[in-house]
Design an enzyme around this catalytic site. Structure first.
Site, PDB file in Angstrom:
ATOM      1  N   LYS A   1      70.305 -67.552  55.319  1.00 39.31           N
ATOM      2  CA  LYS A   1      70.875 -66.867  54.157  1.00 39.31           C
ATOM      3  C   LYS A   1      72.215 -66.217  54.515  1.00 39.31           C
ATOM      4  O   LYS A   1      72.368 -65.715  55.626  1.00 39.31           O
ATOM      5  CB  LYS A   1      69.866 -65.785  53.729  1.00 39.31           C
ATOM      6  CG  LYS A   1      70.236 -65.011  52.490  1.00 39.31           C
ATOM      7  CD  LYS A   1      69.185 -63.953  52.192  1.00 39.31           C
ATOM      8  CE  LYS A   1      69.460 -62.666  52.939  1.00 39.31           C
ATOM      9  NZ  LYS A   1      69.887 -61.536  52.112  1.00 39.31           N
TER      10      LYS A   1
ATOM     11  N   LYS B   1      74.928 -59.651  54.923  1.00 36.38           N
ATOM     12  CA  LYS B   1      75.953 -58.677  55.338  1.00 36.38           C
ATOM     13  C   LYS B   1      75.890 -58.463  56.838  1.00 36.38           C
ATOM     14  O   LYS B   1      76.896 -58.394  57.509  1.00 36.38           O
ATOM     15  CB  LYS B   1      75.692 -57.331  54.665  1.00 36.38           C
ATOM     16  CG  LYS B   1      75.964 -57.306  53.189  1.00 36.38           C
ATOM     17  CD  LYS B   1      75.988 -55.854  52.731  1.00 36.38           C
ATOM     18  CE  LYS B   1      75.244 -55.680  51.436  1.00 36.38           C
ATOM     19  NZ  LYS B   1      73.839 -55.359  51.592  1.00 36.38           N
TER      20      LYS B   1
ATOM     21  N   LYS C   1      64.010 -59.181  60.222  1.00 38.57           N
ATOM     22  CA  LYS C   1      64.977 -58.205  60.736  1.00 38.57           C
ATOM     23  C   LYS C   1      64.587 -57.636  62.088  1.00 38.57           C
ATOM     24  O   LYS C   1      65.416 -57.054  62.777  1.00 38.57           O
ATOM     25  CB  LYS C   1      65.190 -57.090  59.705  1.00 38.57           C
ATOM     26  CG  LYS C   1      65.938 -57.593  58.482  1.00 38.57           C
ATOM     27  CD  LYS C   1      66.541 -56.509  57.641  1.00 38.57           C
ATOM     28  CE  LYS C   1      67.447 -57.149  56.588  1.00 38.57           C
ATOM     29  NZ  LYS C   1      68.103 -56.211  55.717  1.00 38.57           N
TER      30      LYS C   1
END
Ligand code: AQP
Length: 338
Positions: A204, A207, A119
């Protein structure tokens, strides 16, 4: 003589962040198992709005996003008569216990978390919020506060679950038995544990993504869902044997097979045997996804017209959750010497 005592149902805990639109990966890797577990476990499910603070957001939108996520979970089948549904921020013990976890974990342990590395890969660690780094400590607190035996999550959460177990074991061995050691309940390989982005099946489905064309959002229009699936990236193979389940060599096709297998309760290898053309496979995946998503969307529309009902569910849930979590926090405070 046989004991007539009924065994205690397993305590189940899981959560979802109210950041961005929930997607098919969330549904297949986590939410549908939460619905199943309601019938066998003593289940606590939360919208982890504190975790959502690790990324910027507008206050009014944040509040709305939590309500939206709670409404979606009810629409997907969570039954307030069979489980406890609440917002994480309504239960102060989560944040309080998280501090104890931060004082149990080491910097090196948190620095090894791949989700933090992923991230922060783009924006860099220097500007990332500290909360993103300590996120696994809050997640450990979420789980340990409820004496959870099992934690149904997707494959991406395995490392955080392992850390939770390590922290609980370390705390128990330092301060005496305090926490229940939880088990991760991750779907079997090929059964929705890690649904990939349709436009780049090496990533993956997420969201927060810069590739929305490969994410099937649970609020997407049916026509958009169909289009995304029909445009899913596969490969240039044709002819006999091109439809086969091989995640390494054929990530796109394998992702589609896994979707169909998960939705129909079958084995992906078996599903592959029935197809020779990618187009036919995609058409059936689209039908299966719409069969799963459209009833949720219909129920969501009904429930969105009853925000007071959803709010009452969350209020009752918070009361029940507080009772359990506050007792665990007190136990941990006593053990650690506060
Ligand atoms: N692609 C996926 N396949 C299977 N399971 C998945 N989960 C997430 N993505 C997939 C599972 O969904 C649950 C809730 O996820 P979360 O809200 O805690 O956030 P996350 O794991 O970080 O998932 P996202 O959707 O990718 O969100 P962002 O983009 O905010 O990071 C978890 O059990 C998760 O394993």
């Amino acid at each position: 003589m046989l004991s007539s005592a009924t065994p205690k149902p397993p305590r189940v805990l899981s959560g979802i962040q109210p950041t961005g639109q929930p997607h098919l990966g969330n549904l297949l890797g986590a939410i549908r198992y939460w619905v199943e577990d309601q019938t066998v476990g003593d289940c606590y499910y939360c919208v982890v709005d504190l975790h959502g603070l690790t990324v910027p957001g507008d206050p009014a939108e944040r509040r709305q996003a939590s309500m939206t996520m709670a409404t979606l979970l009810l629409a997907a089948g969570l039954d307030p008569e069979s489980c406890t549904l609440f917002l994480q921020s309504h239960v102060p013990a989560h944040a309080q216990l998280a501090w104890l976890m931060e004082c149990t974990a080491s910097f090196g342990e948190l620095a090894r978390m791949t989700q933090f590395k992923d991230k922060t890969a783009k924006g860099g660690e220097q500007t990332a919020r500290v909360g993103l780094f300590t996120y696994p400590c809050l997640m450990a607190a979420d789980i340990l506060a409820y004496d959870a035996d099992r934690v149904p999550v997707g494959e991406d959460q395995r490392q955080h679950l392992e850390l939770t177990r390590d922290l609980a074991l370390r705390f128990n061995s330092t301060y005496g038995p305090t926490f229940v050691i939880p088990q991760a309940a991750i779907p079997r390989p090929g059964r929705g544990a890690r649904i990939m982005n349709l436009a780049d099946p090496t990533r993956k489905m997420s969201k927060t993504t810069d590739l929305p064309s490969g994410v099937v959002g649970l609020f997407d229009e049916p026509a958009d869902i169909e289009r995304k699936i029909k445009r899913a990236v596969t490969d240039a193979d044709t002819g006999p044997g091109s439809v086969r389940y091989d995640r390494e060599a054929k990530p796109g096709v394998s992702n589609l097979l896994e979707l169909l297998a998960t939705l129909r309760g079958e084995d992906p290898q078996r599903v592959a045997d029935r197809y020779s053309r990618y187009g036919d496979l995609k058409a059936d995946v689209a039908t299966a996804v719409l069969d799963a998503v459209e009833p949720i969307q219909r129920r969501y529309r009904e429930l969105s017209a009853q925000p007071d009902f959803v709010y009452d569910v969350l209020k009752t849930g918070a009361k029940q959750a507080n009772a359990v979590a506050a007792a665990t926090l007190q136990r941990a405070y006593d053990a650690i010497g506060l």
